[in-house]
Design an enzyme around this catalytic site. Structure first.
Site, short mmCIF file in Angstrom:
data_model
loop_
_atom_site.label_atom_id
_atom_site.label_comp_id
_atom_site.label_asym_id
_atom_site.label_seq_id
_atom_site.Cartn_x
_atom_site.Cartn_y
_atom_site.Cartn_z
CD GLU A 1 -7.21 1.18 1.22
OE1 GLU A 1 -7.41 0.93 0.01
OE2 GLU A 1 -6.46 0.50 1.94
CE LYS B 1 -5.49 0.36 -3.44
NZ LYS B 1 -6.11 -0.52 -2.41
CB CYS C 1 -3.54 0.53 0.53
SG CYS C 1 -3.34 -0.91 1.60
#
Length: 253
Positions: free
Chosen positions: A40, A106, A140
């Site tokens: 990430e 995200k 994540c």
């Protein structure tokens, strides 16, 4: 499909230095591989100062990824900070060897770090089709939200790129196995190592888990480049034999 994971430290808020580092690592891959997975925010570390590192989709990192993907004849994925229409996104790029790019923004922003205050949340789940594999892109904190990643599309591979700190690494290990088992899918997690400028430590634990929760690559804490072969046909036969996905709940988000 052969997938190569790069577990690495990151240089804080320094895209050029990080690009140089990853270019060396990618060029060191001597065997043929189909997909290379980076962490990430691999050009900057998990920064809450997007204005210092953000690029556009016509920026230097995008051009660099296209050149590398073409040269290696491999797709490359990982997330970077992108500015678009005055908004900042934690954007997971999927760069094909042809130069085509698909991406996922995200969705679950990490409120504990204030990510939601400076980045804009993505709205769409993204499934990439590559080499006859359906690949679900996740970043994540998304790992903690199983409803969003539920395998309603019959995808084959779930990929999480992360900056997941040492203090909560047990959750990372447990949840990656859970996502693989419940979705009867291969799951790959690529996490960084080292320490960032906020003093957070990262111990990696990048790994590959199969559709029954068995490790194909066990978590480790070292700087490393390693490859794993995934067998789609074997996974499909197991799904057909067990039939667990046939009993999944139907819902829409």
């Amino acid at each position: 499909m052969k997938v190569t994971l790069i577990q690495s430290p990151l240089i804080w808020e320094s895209p050029k230095e990080n690009r140089n580092y990853f270019e060396e690592k990618i060029n060191s891959i001597s065997e043929n591989t189909d997909l290379i997975v980076l962490p990430e925010m691999f050009t900057s570390g998990f920064t809450m100062n997007p204005e210092l590192v953000a690029e556009t989709m016509q920026g230097e990192t995008i051009s660099w990824l296209k050149v590398l993907a073409k040269a290696k004849k491999s797709a490359i994925t990982g997330s970077v900070v992108i500015k678009e229409n005055s908004n900042f996104y934690n954007r997971m790029l999927f760069v094909f060897p042809s130069g085509e790019i698909q991406f996922y923004d995200k969705k679950h922003l990490f409120t504990l770090a204030g990510e939601d205050k400076v980045y804009t949340s993505g709205k769409q789940k993204v499934i990439v089709n590559y080499l006859n594999w359906k690949i679900c892109l996740q970043v994540c904190y998304d790992l903690r939200f199983p409803v969003f990643s539920r395998n309603s599309e019959d995808y084959d591979l779930l990929i999480y790129v992360a900056s997941w700190p040492k203090i909560r690494i047990n959750a990372w290990d447990a949840l990656l196995k859970a996502r693989a088992i419940e979705n009867m899918s291969y799951a790959i997690g690529v996490n960084r190592i080292g320490e960032d400028d906020n003093g957070y430590q990262y111990t990696g634990h990048s790994q590959v888990v199969d559709y029954l929760g068995e490790y194909l690559a066990e978590p480790n804490e070292s700087e490393a480049v390693f490859s794993v072969e995934l067998d789609k046909q074997k996974m499909i036969l197991t799904r057909q034999k067990l039939g667990f996905l046939n009993d999944r709940d139907n819902f829409k988000i």
